[in-house]
Design a protein around this motif. Structure first.
Motif, mmCIF file in Angstrom:
data_model
loop_
_atom_site.group_PDB
_atom_site.id
_atom_site.type_symbol
_atom_site.label_atom_id
_atom_site.label_comp_id
_atom_site.label_asym_id
_atom_site.label_seq_id
_atom_site.Cartn_x
_atom_site.Cartn_y
_atom_site.Cartn_z
ATOM 1 N N ARG A 21 4.963 2.329 10.463
ATOM 2 C CA ARG A 21 3.867 1.755 9.781
ATOM 3 C C ARG A 21 3.717 2.516 8.200
ATOM 4 O O ARG A 21 3.697 1.833 7.431
ATOM 5 C CB ARG A 21 2.555 2.210 10.426
ATOM 6 C CG ARG A 21 1.427 1.313 10.065
ATOM 7 C CD ARG A 21 0.324 1.423 11.257
ATOM 8 N NE ARG A 21 -0.340 2.650 11.545
ATOM 9 C CZ ARG A 21 -1.242 2.974 10.828
ATOM 10 N NH1 ARG A 21 -1.816 2.252 9.934
ATOM 11 N NH2 ARG A 21 -1.804 4.103 11.192
ATOM 12 N N GLY A 24 6.133 0.838 5.924
ATOM 13 C CA GLY A 24 5.587 -0.299 5.500
ATOM 14 C C GLY A 24 4.713 -0.321 4.271
ATOM 15 O O GLY A 24 4.111 -1.323 3.823
ATOM 16 N N ALA A 28 3.946 -4.502 0.578
ATOM 17 C CA ALA A 28 2.804 -5.015 1.154
ATOM 18 C C ALA A 28 1.429 -4.259 0.718
ATOM 19 O O ALA A 28 0.631 -4.879 0.078
ATOM 20 C CB ALA A 28 2.813 -5.180 2.771
ATOM 21 N N GLN A 29 1.799 -2.697 0.906
ATOM 22 C CA GLN A 29 0.679 -1.875 0.495
ATOM 23 C C GLN A 29 0.455 -1.878 -0.975
ATOM 24 O O GLN A 29 -0.715 -2.004 -1.537
ATOM 25 C CB GLN A 29 0.939 -0.643 1.171
ATOM 26 C CG GLN A 29 0.371 -0.441 2.427
ATOM 27 C CD GLN A 29 0.202 1.079 2.725
ATOM 28 O OE1 GLN A 29 -0.284 1.647 1.834
ATOM 29 N NE2 GLN A 29 0.150 1.342 3.998
ATOM 30 N N GLU A 32 -1.603 -4.784 -1.763
ATOM 31 C CA GLU A 32 -3.064 -4.685 -1.465
ATOM 32 C C GLU A 32 -3.590 -3.864 -2.534
ATOM 33 O O GLU A 32 -4.696 -4.157 -3.145
ATOM 34 C CB GLU A 32 -2.976 -4.185 -0.354
ATOM 35 C CG GLU A 32 -2.877 -5.083 1.051
ATOM 36 C CD GLU A 32 -2.708 -4.199 2.035
ATOM 37 O OE1 GLU A 32 -1.709 -4.670 3.262
ATOM 38 O OE2 GLU A 32 -3.211 -3.274 2.505
ATOM 39 N N ALA B 166 -5.345 -1.217 14.092
ATOM 40 C CA ALA B 166 -4.137 -1.494 13.981
ATOM 41 C C ALA B 166 -3.379 -1.704 15.105
ATOM 42 O O ALA B 166 -2.394 -2.737 15.267
ATOM 43 C CB ALA B 166 -3.434 -0.331 13.297
ATOM 44 N N ARG B 169 -3.622 -5.185 16.219
ATOM 45 C CA ARG B 169 -2.776 -6.038 15.349
ATOM 46 C C ARG B 169 -3.830 -6.620 14.124
ATOM 47 O O ARG B 169 -3.639 -7.679 13.824
ATOM 48 C CB ARG B 169 -2.095 -7.051 16.077
ATOM 49 C CG ARG B 169 -1.080 -6.668 17.059
ATOM 50 C CD ARG B 169 -0.344 -7.911 17.486
ATOM 51 N NE ARG B 169 0.988 -7.490 18.218
ATOM 52 C CZ ARG B 169 2.251 -7.288 17.731
ATOM 53 N NH1 ARG B 169 2.294 -7.689 16.503
ATOM 54 N NH2 ARG B 169 2.969 -6.765 18.506
ATOM 55 N N CYS B 170 -4.555 -5.709 13.486
ATOM 56 C CA CYS B 170 -5.473 -6.066 12.595
ATOM 57 C C CYS B 170 -4.755 -5.406 11.298
ATOM 58 O O CYS B 170 -4.463 -4.270 11.214
ATOM 59 C CB CYS B 170 -6.780 -5.536 12.939
ATOM 60 S SG CYS B 170 -8.066 -5.772 11.689
ATOM 61 N N SER B 171 -4.648 -6.205 10.247
ATOM 62 C CA SER B 171 -4.182 -5.657 9.108
ATOM 63 C C SER B 171 -4.915 -4.941 8.266
ATOM 64 O O SER B 171 -6.022 -4.936 8.619
ATOM 65 C CB SER B 171 -3.466 -6.987 8.206
ATOM 66 O OG SER B 171 -4.723 -7.662 7.634
ATOM 67 N N ARG B 172 -4.292 -3.998 7.513
ATOM 68 C CA ARG B 172 -5.475 -3.312 6.566
ATOM 69 C C ARG B 172 -6.484 -4.098 5.829
ATOM 70 O O ARG B 172 -7.594 -3.930 5.557
ATOM 71 C CB ARG B 172 -4.528 -2.601 5.787
ATOM 72 C CG ARG B 172 -3.673 -1.504 6.382
ATOM 73 C CD ARG B 172 -2.971 -0.739 5.019
ATOM 74 N NE ARG B 172 -3.782 0.368 4.510
ATOM 75 C CZ ARG B 172 -3.359 1.451 4.729
ATOM 76 N NH1 ARG B 172 -2.922 2.053 5.588
ATOM 77 N NH2 ARG B 172 -4.206 2.471 3.956
#
Lengths: 319, 268
Positions: A21, A24, A28-29, A32, B166, B169-172
């Motif tokens: 994680r 990642g 992607a982050q 965001e 998480a 499987r819940c995204s940020r």
């Protein structure tokens, strides 16, 4: 956070499940972060940072506000400010308002908070009512006070009707009196804010302390003086900070009452009203912006010094 | 001792509310009553001043403008503020400290300092005399307080919740939308109320940006009305007291939140 990461990383040989994680974080982050904070940053930079920077830039020009500024005068505007008696007068008024706000509003607000912190009937209603002036718009408060304090207004009317003709005054247009009139209005408008803050601060003081003091035979006043006030210190210091900054930047009430009803800010001018009257009404935009920069610099220096020397002991404990 | 406490409280309320009652009651008098006895009670009570204001369209247009500006400002401040605060509170990245410092420094920038360049900027954007010309800068100047209040609030949401999300499987972003927003409603209401009251009462910015009477918000309207009818004191008092009502109603509805928000702001 870092502590736990080091521990898992060091203790276990195989990569902990958190690892994938963390990798990642990449695109992607990052996306965001940009998507979430981008709009706020853009609006903030566009409408706060850029205009402040532009004010600093215009301060170097002699400029009437039409077309691009061309008449570069370097530090001339600032030299003029140093020698400008009208600015000095405004600066002195700001200084008076800072000091008088602290020594008038502080003790009154502490006293009222002590009173309202006791058990009494209708206490919560009183708390709401003393907050009303703070919620009323400056324009409305200014209009009301201007009408009340006119030479043939209600305040003088009451004084005359109870036979105190001698006390009836030219509250607004007598330049020697005007600053005190202003202080009275400011106290009325902003004392509720201070009282509410102090009450909240008092609520955080554990009751056992005053109970223990009462057991040891301390009187009410001894308890307040030795326990409540010292423990209220951090709240008082933050209020003082907000009060100082507010007093330095004071504009609305002065401009409304003395700009509209008395047609002269003599005796009550502040750096901010001087800036607006010079910049907007006299179309000396370059000079007005230089005044703005001086006002900003003075507030910033005082804020930094205050945080460094006064607020430090409050934040150190938390850090 | 016991009675003196109530005496002080009574005097206090009189002083704080006296001017407010003076404007409200003054609106029920005639100008000649005010001239003869500036401090007296209405005799007889007349409601003409109030009905004149309420039946004209000037007052209602200004109420409408103020409402649009305040609601849009509040929505903007809360939406942009909570998104940026979420990033500041829950993401770890280079430049986060700088970003926080940028907003925190904004507390020191009064609109007064930037008002001339702001006017020029708004003029270049073609937004002078429009409500967005007031709304956008107000959102920007409201952001520092919002971020300062919300960041500790969002940071306090337990990390376990995020991890559980998480695992499910819940995204940020999904976590932000489904967990953070609902959990932070009290904080959002606080900053929203602060933004609304500030916007509703705001004077300097509209004074520079709105020159056309049709676009005036209530504070500008009160000022314009009182200089236009400067000889008609009773009517000015009626107009002023009516324009006070929305803020007072709003305040009495959310009084607990406002007080709580202010104290929270100072502690944070």
């Amino acid at each position: 956070m870092t502590v736990t990461e080091v521990r898992t990383g060091g203790g276990v040989r195989t990569p902990p499940p958190v690892r994938p994680r963390r990798r990642g974080i990449g695109w992607a982050q990052r996306l965001e972060i940009v998507a979430l904070s981008g709009p706020a940053i853009l609006v903030f930079i566009g409408f706060v940072i850029v205009p402040v920077a532009m004010a600093a830039y215009y301060g170097f020009y002699r400029w009437k506000g039409f077309g691009p500024p061309t008449d570069f005068v370097g530090l001339d505007n600032y030299v003029t400010i140093l020698q400008d008696p009208a600015f000095h007068e405004a600066l002195i008024h700001n200084g008076q308002i800072v000091v008088l706000s602290l020594i008038i509003q502080g003790p009154i607000a502490v006293g009222l908070a002590l009173l309202l912190n006791q058990r009494m009937r209708g206490r919560s209603l009183i708390r709401v009512l003393i907050f009303v002036p703070y919620v009323i718009a400056e324009v409305i408060a200014g209009t009301a006070w201007a009408l009340l304090l006119q030479s043939d207004g209600a305040v003088n009317g009451v004084l005359r009707s109870v036979g105190l003709d001698g006390l009836a005054q030219d509250w607004l247009s007598n330049p020697d009196l005007a600053i005190w009139t202003l202080m009275m209005i400011l106290t009325w408008k902003y004392i509720g804010f201070a009282v509410i803050l102090f009450l909240a601060g008092m609520q955080n003081i554990p009751e056992e302390l005053s109970e223990a003091a009462a057991m040891d035979g301390a009187t009410y006043w001894q308890t307040q003086w030795r326990i409540t006030l010292p423990l209220l210190g951090p709240t008082i210091r933050i209020w003082a900070f907000l009060s100082i900054i507010g007093a330095l930047q004071l504009f609305d009430l002065v401009y409304i009452i003395w700009g509209q009803y008395v047609a002269s800010t003599a005796g009550t001018s502040t750096m901010a009203t001087y800036m607006v009257t010079e910049g907007r009404n006299a179309a000396n935009y370059g000079y007005g912006n230089a005044v703005a920069v001086v006002l900003f610099t003075i507030s910033m220096i005082i804020a930094l010094v205050y945080q460094r020397f006064v607020l430090r002991r409050d934040t150190e404990g938390h850090a | 001792m016991r009675h003196s406490r109530y005496f002080v409280a009574l005097v206090l309320i009189g002083v704080m509310l006296g001017p407010v009652f003076y404007i409200i009651i003054g609106g029920f008098r005639t100008n000649s009553q005010i001239t003869v006895d500036p401090a007296g009670l209405p005799d007889p009570w007349v409601i003409g001043n109030y009905t004149d204001v309420l039946t004209g369209d000037v007052f209602w247009r200004q109420v409408g403008n103020s409402t649009i500006v305040a609601v849009a400002t509040t929505l903007g401040v809360v939406a942009l503020g909570v998104m940026a605060s979420y990033v500041l509170a829950r993401y770890r990245f280079k430049g986060r400290a700088a970003m926080y410092a940028l907003f925190a420094a904004g507390l020191m920038f009064p609109a007064t300092v930037a008002i001339t360049p702001l006017y020029i900027l708004i003029k270049n954007l073609g937004l002078v005399n429009t409500l967005p010309g007031v709304i956008l800068p107000q959102i920007a100047f409201g952001l520092p307080t919002t971020v300062i209040i919300l960041v500790p609030f969002l940071r306090a949401i337990p990390r376990e919740l995020e991890e559980a999300a998480a695992i499910d499987r819940c995204s940020r972003l999904g976590f932000f939308w489904r967990m953070v927003l609902p959990l932070s409603v009290p904080g959002l209401i606080t900053v929203g109320i602060l933004a609304f009251v500030n916007s509703w009462n705001s004077y300097l910015l509209p004074l520079f940006i709105l020159n056309d009477q049709d676009g005036f918000t209530l504070p500008l309207g009160v000022q314009a009305f009182s200089s236009q009818y400067s000889v008609d004191t009773a009517k000015v008092l009626a107009f002023t007291s009516l324009s006070m009502i929305p803020a007072l109603v709003f305040f009495s509805l959310f009084e607990r939140r406002i007080v709580g928000g202010l104290t929270g702001a100072v502690k944070g």
